[in-house]
Design a protein around this motif. Structure first.
Motif, short mmCIF file in Angstrom:
data_model
loop_
_atom_site.label_atom_id
_atom_site.label_comp_id
_atom_site.label_asym_id
_atom_site.label_seq_id
_atom_site.Cartn_x
_atom_site.Cartn_y
_atom_site.Cartn_z
N THR A 13 0.85 -1.20 0.00
CA THR A 13 0.00 0.00 0.00
C THR A 13 0.88 1.24 0.00
N ARG A 14 0.54 2.19 -0.89
CA ARG A 14 1.28 3.44 -0.98
C ARG A 14 0.33 4.62 -0.85
N GLN A 15 0.68 5.53 0.07
CA GLN A 15 -0.02 6.80 0.16
C GLN A 15 0.46 7.64 -1.02
N LEU A 16 -0.45 8.11 -1.84
CA LEU A 16 -0.06 8.85 -3.04
C LEU A 16 0.44 10.25 -2.70
N ILE A 17 1.45 10.68 -3.40
CA ILE A 17 1.97 12.04 -3.25
C ILE A 17 0.90 13.04 -3.66
N LYS A 18 0.21 12.71 -4.75
CA LYS A 18 -0.87 13.55 -5.25
C LYS A 18 -2.09 12.65 -5.46
N PRO A 19 -3.15 12.83 -4.64
CA PRO A 19 -4.35 12.01 -4.80
C PRO A 19 -4.90 12.13 -6.23
N ILE A 20 -5.61 11.08 -6.66
CA ILE A 20 -6.21 11.12 -7.99
C ILE A 20 -7.73 11.14 -7.87
N ALA A 21 -8.37 11.80 -8.83
CA ALA A 21 -9.82 11.89 -8.84
C ALA A 21 -10.41 10.58 -9.35
N GLY A 22 -11.33 10.05 -8.57
CA GLY A 22 -12.03 8.84 -8.99
C GLY A 22 -13.30 9.21 -9.73
N HIS A 23 -14.20 8.27 -9.84
CA HIS A 23 -15.48 8.55 -10.49
C HIS A 23 -16.39 9.28 -9.51
N GLY A 24 -17.17 10.20 -10.01
CA GLY A 24 -18.06 10.98 -9.15
C GLY A 24 -17.25 11.87 -8.23
N GLU A 25 -17.54 11.81 -6.96
CA GLU A 25 -16.86 12.64 -5.96
C GLU A 25 -15.67 11.93 -5.32
N VAL A 27 -12.14 10.39 -4.28
CA VAL A 27 -10.74 10.78 -4.36
C VAL A 27 -9.93 9.59 -3.85
N ILE A 28 -8.96 9.16 -4.64
CA ILE A 28 -8.12 8.03 -4.26
C ILE A 28 -6.82 8.58 -3.68
N LYS A 29 -6.60 8.31 -2.39
CA LYS A 29 -5.43 8.84 -1.69
C LYS A 29 -4.32 7.82 -1.52
N LEU A 75 -5.80 -1.43 -6.39
CA LEU A 75 -7.04 -1.31 -5.64
C LEU A 75 -7.02 0.01 -4.87
N ASP A 76 -8.18 0.61 -4.68
CA ASP A 76 -8.30 1.79 -3.82
C ASP A 76 -8.09 1.27 -2.40
N ALA A 77 -7.06 1.76 -1.72
CA ALA A 77 -6.74 1.25 -0.38
C ALA A 77 -7.85 1.51 0.61
N ARG A 94 6.34 10.25 -9.49
CA ARG A 94 7.02 9.62 -8.35
C ARG A 94 6.25 8.40 -7.86
N ASP A 95 4.93 8.51 -7.87
CA ASP A 95 4.10 7.37 -7.50
C ASP A 95 4.20 6.28 -8.57
N ALA A 96 4.24 6.68 -9.84
CA ALA A 96 4.36 5.70 -10.93
C ALA A 96 5.65 4.90 -10.79
N LEU A 97 6.75 5.57 -10.48
CA LEU A 97 8.03 4.87 -10.30
C LEU A 97 7.97 3.95 -9.08
N ALA A 98 7.32 4.39 -8.02
CA ALA A 98 7.18 3.55 -6.83
C ALA A 98 6.32 2.32 -7.12
N LEU A 99 5.24 2.49 -7.87
CA LEU A 99 4.40 1.35 -8.23
C LEU A 99 5.18 0.37 -9.11
N THR A 100 6.01 0.90 -9.99
CA THR A 100 6.87 0.06 -10.83
C THR A 100 7.79 -0.78 -9.96
N GLU A 101 8.43 -0.16 -8.98
CA GLU A 101 9.33 -0.89 -8.08
C GLU A 101 8.58 -1.98 -7.30
N ALA A 102 7.35 -1.68 -6.90
CA ALA A 102 6.57 -2.66 -6.14
C ALA A 102 6.25 -3.88 -6.98
#
Length: 120
Positions: A13-25, A27-29, A75-77, A94-102
């Protein structure tokens, strides 16, 4: 390795540096990557290939394959819901590189566990 929490089920599980907007309201953190399963591995293969040249074998990471794994395993944590792969376009580099490493770590850890100890 980048900052991840290792969960008891083997997921990361990684806390995102910049949350992303999900569907509707929504927010994926944080993104949780579940461990790959048989069907994932059969569908996508090993993300690292060996390039053999003049007697040397060099590992090469296939970023296209890594991207397929990130899309399949994310998955949304907070909710445990699968993340729509289209939403991953918003992930900070930065999150993309971390996900790659995982993803790479899933395979490295499995390779270490599958290698029998040397005997004399």
């Amino acid at each position: 390795m980048a900052e991840f929490t290792r969960d008891p089920d083997g997921s990361r599980t990684r806390q995102l540096i910049k949350p992303i907007a999900g569907h509707g309201e929504a927010v994926i953190k944080a993104i949780r990557l579940r461990p790959p399963r048989y069907r994932d591995i059969m569908a996508h293969g090993d993300p690292t290939q060996l390039i053999v040249m003049e007697g040397a074998a060099l590992p090469n990471t296939d970023m296209g394959t890594i991207g397929k794994y990130i899309a399949a395993l994310s998955l949304d944590a907070a909710t445990g819901d699968k993340i729509d792969p289209g939403l991953l376009e918003q992930v900070d580099y930065r999150d993309a590189l971390a996900l790659t490493e995982a993803v790479e770590d899933f395979f490295k850890a499995a390779s270490r566990a599958a290698t029998p100890p040397l005997t004399n």
